[in-house]
Design an enzyme around this catalytic site. Structure first.
Site, PDB file in Angstrom:
ATOM      1  N   GLU A 180       0.846  -1.206   0.000  1.00 25.79           N
ATOM      2  CA  GLU A 180       0.000   0.000   0.000  1.00 25.79           C
ATOM      3  C   GLU A 180       0.877   1.250   0.000  1.00 25.79           C
ATOM      4  OE1 GLU A 180      -2.875   1.402  -0.136  1.00 25.79           O
ATOM      5  OE2 GLU A 180      -4.438   0.323   0.974  1.00 25.79           O
ATOM      6  N   ASP A 181       0.422   2.279  -0.673  1.00 25.70           N
ATOM      7  CA  ASP A 181       1.140   3.557  -0.625  1.00 25.70           C
ATOM      8  C   ASP A 181       1.000   4.200   0.754  1.00 25.70           C
ATOM      9  OD1 ASP A 181      -1.588   3.992  -0.936  1.00 25.70           O
ATOM     10  OD2 ASP A 181      -1.403   5.457  -2.549  1.00 25.70           O
ATOM     11  N   ASP A 218      -4.391   5.553   5.736  1.00 19.06           N
ATOM     12  CA  ASP A 218      -4.931   6.807   6.273  1.00 19.06           C
ATOM     13  C   ASP A 218      -5.981   6.420   7.331  1.00 19.06           C
ATOM     14  OD1 ASP A 218      -5.372   9.615   6.303  1.00 19.06           O
ATOM     15  OD2 ASP A 218      -6.928   9.460   4.809  1.00 19.06           O
ATOM     16  N   PHE A 272      -2.055  16.192   3.775  1.00 15.89           N
ATOM     17  CA  PHE A 272      -2.342  15.532   2.502  1.00 15.89           C
ATOM     18  C   PHE A 272      -1.064  15.527   1.671  1.00 15.89           C
ATOM     19  CE2 PHE A 272      -3.831  15.094  -1.838  1.00 15.89           C
ATOM     20  CZ  PHE A 272      -4.710  14.029  -1.710  1.00 15.89           C
ATOM     21  N   ARG A 300       1.799  12.254  -9.520  1.00 15.88           N
ATOM     22  CA  ARG A 300       2.229  10.930  -9.042  1.00 15.88           C
ATOM     23  C   ARG A 300       3.699  10.698  -9.379  1.00 15.88           C
ATOM     24  NH1 ARG A 300      -2.280   7.657  -7.624  1.00 15.88           N
ATOM     25  NH2 ARG A 300      -4.201   8.218  -8.684  1.00 15.88           N
TER      26      ARG A 300
HETATM   27  P1  5GP Z   1      -7.809   4.935   3.742  1.00 18.83           P
HETATM   28  O1  5GP Z   1      -8.830   3.928   3.291  1.00 18.83           O
HETATM   29  O2  5GP Z   1      -6.739   4.331   4.615  1.00 18.83           O
HETATM   30  O3  5GP Z   1      -8.453   6.129   4.362  1.00 18.83           O
HETATM   31  O4  5GP Z   1      -7.161   5.539   2.451  1.00 18.83           O
HETATM   32  C1  5GP Z   1      -6.330   4.853   1.630  1.00 18.83           C
HETATM   33  C2  5GP Z   1      -6.159   5.531   0.295  1.00 18.83           C
HETATM   34  O5  5GP Z   1      -6.538   6.927   0.293  1.00 18.83           O
HETATM   35  C3  5GP Z   1      -4.705   5.501  -0.097  1.00 18.83           C
HETATM   36  O6  5GP Z   1      -4.366   4.282  -0.714  1.00 18.83           O
HETATM   37  C4  5GP Z   1      -4.598   6.716  -1.010  1.00 18.83           C
HETATM   38  O7  5GP Z   1      -4.967   6.356  -2.320  1.00 18.83           O
HETATM   39  C5  5GP Z   1      -5.611   7.702  -0.456  1.00 18.83           C
HETATM   40  N1  5GP Z   1      -4.949   8.679   0.440  1.00 18.83           N
HETATM   41  C6  5GP Z   1      -4.980   8.709   1.794  1.00 18.83           C
HETATM   42  N2  5GP Z   1      -4.247   9.724   2.289  1.00 18.83           N
HETATM   43  C7  5GP Z   1      -3.724  10.363   1.208  1.00 18.83           C
HETATM   44  C8  5GP Z   1      -2.847  11.494   1.072  1.00 18.83           C
HETATM   45  O8  5GP Z   1      -2.374  12.143   2.021  1.00 18.83           O
HETATM   46  N3  5GP Z   1      -2.527  11.839  -0.218  1.00 18.83           N
HETATM   47  C9  5GP Z   1      -3.017  11.178  -1.309  1.00 18.83           C
HETATM   48  N4  5GP Z   1      -2.630  11.621  -2.508  1.00 18.83           N
HETATM   49  N5  5GP Z   1      -3.826  10.107  -1.200  1.00 18.83           N
HETATM   50  C10 5GP Z   1      -4.178   9.700   0.044  1.00 18.83           C
END
Ligand code: 5GP
Length: 186
Positions: A103-104, A107, A156, A169
């Site tokens: 995973e990148d 969050d 963010f 990206r």
């Molecule tokens: P989660 O389900 O954990 O809230 O979010 C996961 C996804 O939300 C990540 O895989 C990513 O694609 C997007 N995301 C969450 N935080 C960020 C951020 O700070 N920047 C960006 N560009 N994408 C985010």
């Protein structure tokens, strides 16, 4: 000529810091999975994972397989809706294999939670998680992160696979837009 406005983007993690951390993660993963029967398949979560996955795969000294899952996340908004939808499935079964989800960023944790529950139904030998970034302040559901690059504050972030309105990206580092308007050149 640079495609982005460097005065508008603050560097949070440089390309060098990211590379050093990924080299260490690769060594650890190699050690942990060496000699395990069943085979290792790294599963990237599209689209933000692509750069991290490319570098991590090369840092792991094992004969691994690569596959991808697609999930919808924020769309154009910067807030998680909490609704996770799979947009692309694995190309091959993972039954009996050791799955490492790549995973990148974790969050709220909602996406990862959904993926881990989904993968568990496919009877892999094991499932672990490698995430480049984690924002602990935003956690809504707890998930195990076995290999973590960096814990970051609640900002963010963009670059190194992560998008800003579908762009940026391809920045080689992780940054934050401090300028307000879109930080790229038309
Ligand atoms: P989660 O389900 O954990 O809230 O979010 C996961 C996804 O939300 C990540 O895989 C990513 O694609 C997007 N995301 C969450 N935080 C960020 C951020 O700070 N920047 C960006 N560009 N994408 C985010």
């Amino acid at each position: 000529m640079q495609f982005y406005d460097s005065k508008q983007i603050e560097v949070m993690l440089s390309a060098e810091e990211i590379a050093a951390r990924i080299a260490a993660l690769g060594r650890q993963i190699t050690k942990d999975y060496e000699g395990l029967s069943g085979g290792l398949v790294i599963v990237g979560v599209l689209r933000g994972c692509f750069m991290f996955l490319a570098d991590l795969a090369r840092a792991i000294d094992l004969p691994l397989e690569v596959d991808f899952l697609g999930v919808s996340s924020y769309g154009e908004a910067q807030e998680s809706s909490g609704v996770v939808r799979m947009t692309q499935d694995l190309s091959r079964p993972v039954a009996g294999k050791h799955v490492l989800v790549v995973e990148d960023i974790v969050d709220t944790g909602l996406t990862l939670k959904y993926l881990l529950e989904n993968l568990a139904t496919r009877h892999p030998a094991s499932v672990k998680v490698a995430a480049l970034l984690h924002k602990p302040a935003r956690t809504r559901v707890e998930n195990p992160i076995d290999y973590l690059g960096f814990e970051i504050p609640d900002r963010f972030v963009i670059g190194y696979g992560l998008d800003y309105e579908s762009k940026l990206r391809n920045l080689p580092f992780i940054g934050v837009n401090i300028g307000g308007s879109t930080p790229w050149k038309a």
